[in-house]
Design a protein around this motif. Structure first.
Motif, mmCIF file in Angstrom:
data_model
loop_
_atom_site.group_PDB
_atom_site.id
_atom_site.type_symbol
_atom_site.label_atom_id
_atom_site.label_comp_id
_atom_site.label_asym_id
_atom_site.label_seq_id
_atom_site.Cartn_x
_atom_site.Cartn_y
_atom_site.Cartn_z
ATOM 1 N N LEU A 22 0.871 -1.245 0.069
ATOM 2 C CA LEU A 22 0.063 0.056 -0.043
ATOM 3 C C LEU A 22 0.712 1.225 -0.110
ATOM 4 O O LEU A 22 1.701 1.200 0.668
ATOM 5 C CB LEU A 22 -0.763 -0.005 1.402
ATOM 6 N N ILE A 74 -7.980 8.224 0.324
ATOM 7 C CA ILE A 74 -8.112 6.856 -0.407
ATOM 8 C C ILE A 74 -9.209 6.211 0.247
ATOM 9 O O ILE A 74 -9.584 6.546 1.417
ATOM 10 C CB ILE A 74 -6.772 6.040 -0.329
ATOM 11 N N ILE A 87 -11.115 2.407 0.887
ATOM 12 C CA ILE A 87 -11.118 0.914 0.815
ATOM 13 C C ILE A 87 -12.320 0.367 0.738
ATOM 14 O O ILE A 87 -13.105 0.321 1.687
ATOM 15 C CB ILE A 87 -10.031 0.584 1.747
ATOM 16 N N LYS A 92 -10.085 -5.449 5.183
ATOM 17 C CA LYS A 92 -10.183 -3.768 5.286
ATOM 18 C C LYS A 92 -9.960 -3.424 6.781
ATOM 19 O O LYS A 92 -9.028 -2.565 7.013
ATOM 20 C CB LYS A 92 -11.523 -3.251 4.879
ATOM 21 N N THR A 109 -17.432 7.043 -2.169
ATOM 22 C CA THR A 109 -15.809 6.914 -2.449
ATOM 23 C C THR A 109 -15.514 7.770 -3.705
ATOM 24 O O THR A 109 -14.436 7.740 -4.355
ATOM 25 C CB THR A 109 -15.443 5.546 -2.926
ATOM 26 N N ARG A 156 -7.670 7.536 -4.835
ATOM 27 C CA ARG A 156 -7.565 6.239 -5.212
ATOM 28 C C ARG A 156 -8.440 5.498 -4.351
ATOM 29 O O ARG A 156 -8.922 5.644 -3.197
ATOM 30 C CB ARG A 156 -6.001 6.007 -4.826
ATOM 31 N N ILE A 157 -8.897 4.287 -5.078
ATOM 32 C CA ILE A 157 -9.601 3.210 -4.378
ATOM 33 C C ILE A 157 -8.889 2.012 -4.412
ATOM 34 O O ILE A 157 -8.276 1.597 -5.421
ATOM 35 C CB ILE A 157 -11.000 3.194 -5.140
ATOM 36 N N PHE A 158 -8.989 1.235 -3.317
ATOM 37 C CA PHE A 158 -8.113 -0.342 -3.271
ATOM 38 C C PHE A 158 -9.488 -1.167 -2.984
ATOM 39 O O PHE A 158 -10.189 -0.844 -2.003
ATOM 40 C CB PHE A 158 -7.404 -0.162 -1.833
ATOM 41 N N VAL A 169 -5.198 -6.953 -1.951
ATOM 42 C CA VAL A 169 -5.423 -5.788 -2.889
ATOM 43 C C VAL A 169 -5.752 -6.669 -4.162
ATOM 44 O O VAL A 169 -4.694 -6.763 -4.946
ATOM 45 C CB VAL A 169 -4.688 -4.736 -2.619
ATOM 46 N N GLN A 185 -6.838 -1.639 -7.891
ATOM 47 C CA GLN A 185 -6.725 -0.301 -7.333
ATOM 48 C C GLN A 185 -6.821 0.573 -8.619
ATOM 49 O O GLN A 185 -6.299 0.164 -9.619
ATOM 50 C CB GLN A 185 -5.418 -0.389 -6.547
ATOM 51 N N LYS A 192 -8.274 4.817 -9.711
ATOM 52 C CA LYS A 192 -8.894 5.998 -9.629
ATOM 53 C C LYS A 192 -10.480 5.648 -9.542
ATOM 54 O O LYS A 192 -10.586 4.623 -10.252
ATOM 55 C CB LYS A 192 -8.767 6.977 -10.850
ATOM 56 N N ILE A 243 -12.024 2.321 -11.317
ATOM 57 C CA ILE A 243 -12.683 1.118 -10.678
ATOM 58 C C ILE A 243 -13.961 0.973 -11.235
ATOM 59 O O ILE A 243 -14.584 -0.193 -11.462
ATOM 60 C CB ILE A 243 -12.450 1.474 -9.265
#
Lengths: 281, 284
Positions: free
Chosen positions: B35, B43, B45, B53, B212, B217-219, B226, B229, B231, B235
């Motif tokens: 990460l 960010i 998750i 998470k 979100t 950034r999204i994980f 993970v 990942q 933007k 996603i």
């Protein structure tokens, strides 16, 4: 067969400086087999109302009639009422306590006076009804995932054979799949076992998808009581009381304002899609 | 921008033992997680219940430490016990239930509790309390009892309590799960303000996809790994893939995707109502 709520008022701490009127002149008739949603901001009286429906809280004034009988009559069997009107509290998995799933779910029926065998049968039936996997029947409930724990907790209420099932935010904290599974399951129970379902929710999208009738609580009173489409048409008024319409309803209104002649009543993705396609294609 | 969090190969297992201490089962909660978060990032998750998470979040403020691999927060390795307190002040956590996080009977006392506990001088405490409450729009309620606040207001008080510790980062673990729609908006906009105005690094764990879309950034996590990942637009362009992982997309994105499946020529990854409206107007 129905629940009738007549001129119900409830005041917390009457006669003190802390006096709060939590419910104000509530009149409702809940018919057999209905799927009802209750929405309202925190503190609007939702939880107080549902706790009246199975006699956990006694009204300050007004009455409740279950299948024609006044539940406040002297000698009325409130214990039986509580098995007929099953209440699943928020985060019900916090109330699991037995060493195995089976023991937890059969605790209620045993308490009703059923013998071991009958209680186990009831437990198996209700665990199947919530699609809980058989291989985990004798596992500790504390080692299950959040969604599974919640199923076990709901099964515990179903094992009492309720005629009305009230769920207070049954999907809070669940992931999208867990949320859909629980709501699908409740919807199935209602159609296969003819249970009346009352769903208290903060998710406008969820109530729009599942319920036939939507009650909006505000300041202890009933603000709207209608179909979800009719209620969400009042999205501006809803915003003033801490609520909203589903996102797609806003899309439809914005489209109409932008000059695309769509009807604005859609409250689910499927309805919105059909309406947009019918206009654009 | 500076690297704020750097995790490499972080692995963590929950080990179940029977009464005699023998290992009954091992559950890998984090499986070689990498990460990278820059200072000032926002960010998000995502992931199903049990995907790891929250376990990851607890690593970021050293409530848990990796069994293998390492995690560095603001230049400090979480393995080093001498850094634990400093890391917890740098990265504050906010949890799901506001009622479990509020301890005092007056809002301003609740917010001042943290700094008081670490020996901050009184004048400084009051400055911090005022600033923190203003930053979440709750200064007006400073003399109120938390009991009388709405869920969204309580949760903002809880965030102010974390802000009073002057963190560089706040980690929010499903902060809106128990709130009504307006309460969710209040908390989200307070968090976005903290990120934009105060440069606080934000790590938001949530099941509400709509929350979100403003993240950098999204994980996406599954079974401790993970798995995606990028933007938000990247996603949420992968609707089918997300559905395969038991996740959802914001309702507007879903509607746009459904319309596209039915033959309308819409781009992937529409995130907001405004984008969808302007695309549909173009088609009409």
């Amino acid at each position: 067969m129905s629940i009738i709520v007549n001129e119900l008022n409830y005041i917390y701490n009457p006669g003190t400086a802390m006096e709060v009127q939590a419910l104000r002149d509530i009149n409702l008739e809940i018919k057999d087999g209905e799927f009802i949603g209750i929405i309202g901001h925190t503190g609007s009286g939702k939880s107080t109302l549902i706790q009246h429906l199975n006699g956990l809280i006694r009204a300050t004034s007004g009455g409740i009639f279950y299948n024609g009988a006044d539940i406040y009559d002297e000698g009325y069997d409130l214990r039986t009422l509580r098995t007929k009107v099953g209440l699943v509290f928020q985060y019900p998995e916090h109330q699991l306590f037995e060493t195995t799933v089976m023991a937890d779910v059969s605790y209620g029926p045993k308490n009703q006076g059923l013998d071991e065998k009958e209680a186990t049968l009831r437990a198996v039936g209700s665990l199947n009804a919530v699609h809980f996997p058989e291989k985990h029947f004798y596992d500790s409930p504390f080692e299950l995932s959040g969604g599974q724990k919640r199923r076990v907790a709901i099964a515990g209420v179903l094992a009492m054979k309720p005629e009305v099932l009230i769920l207070d935010e049954p999907t809070a904290g669940l992931d999208p799949q867990g949320r859909d599974e629980i709501l699908e399951m409740v919807s199935n129970l209602r159609s296969t076992q003819h249970i009346t379902v009352i769903l208290v929710s903060h998710s406008m999208e969820d109530v729009a998808r599942y319920v036939d009738r939507l009650i909006v609580m505000n300041g202890g009173g009933v603000m709207y009581d209608d179909t979800p489409q009719a209620v969400f048409a009042h999205y501006k008024e809803l915003e003033e009381v801490g609520l909203m319409a589903p996102q797609v309803t806003y899309v439809m209104h914005a489209l109409a304002e932008a000059g695309i002649p769509v009807r604005t009543g859609a409250t689910t993705v499927a309805e919105a899609k059909d309406e947009i396609l019918s206009v654009l294609c | 921008m500076d690297q704020f969090i750097k995790a490499r190969n972080v692995t963590f297992e929950y080990i179940r033992r029977d009464d005699d201490g023998n290992v009954e089962g091992i559950e890998t909660a984090l499986d070689k997680v990498d990460l990278d978060v820059k200072a000032g990032d926002f960010i998000a998750i995502l992931g199903a219940n049990g995907s790891g998470k929250s376990t990851l979040a607890k690593h970021i403020n050293a409530l848990l430490t990796p069994e293998s691999g390492y995690l560095i927060v603001d230049g400090k390795d979480t393995h080093n016990k001498d850094h634990t307190l400093a890391i917890r002040q740098t990265a504050g956590m906010v949890f799901q239930n506001p009622d479990n996080q509020i301890i005092a009977s007056i809002v301003e006392e609740d917010v001042g509790f943290g700094p008081e506990n670490i020996g901050v001088p009184t004048d400084e405490i009051w400055t911090r309390v005022e600033k923190s409450l203003r930053s979440v729009g709750m200064y007006h309620y400073r003399h109120h009892s938390p009991n009388r606040l709405s869920g969204g207001q309580k949760q903002r008080v809880a965030i102010a309590g974390v802000m009073a510790m002057k963190p560089k980062c706040i980690i929010l673990d499903e902060p809106t799960a128990m709130l009504d729609p307006i309460g969710r908006q209040e908390v989200l906009s307070a968090v976005r303000e903290l990120n934009k105005k105060n440069g606080i690094t934000v790590i938001l764990i949530t099941h509400y996809m709509e929350e979100t879309i403003h993240a950098n950034r999204i994980f996406v996590m599954e079974s401790g790994k993970v798995i995606m990942q990028g933007k938000p637009r990247e996603i949420f362009s992968r609707v089918e893939e997300l559905k395969d992982h038991h996740l959802a997309v914001p309702q507007v994105t879903e509607l746009a995707w459904e319309l596209k499946q039915s033959g309308l020529s819409l781009p992937d990854g529409i995130l907001t109502k405004e984008e969808l409206i302007s695309e549909l107007c173009r088609l009409s």
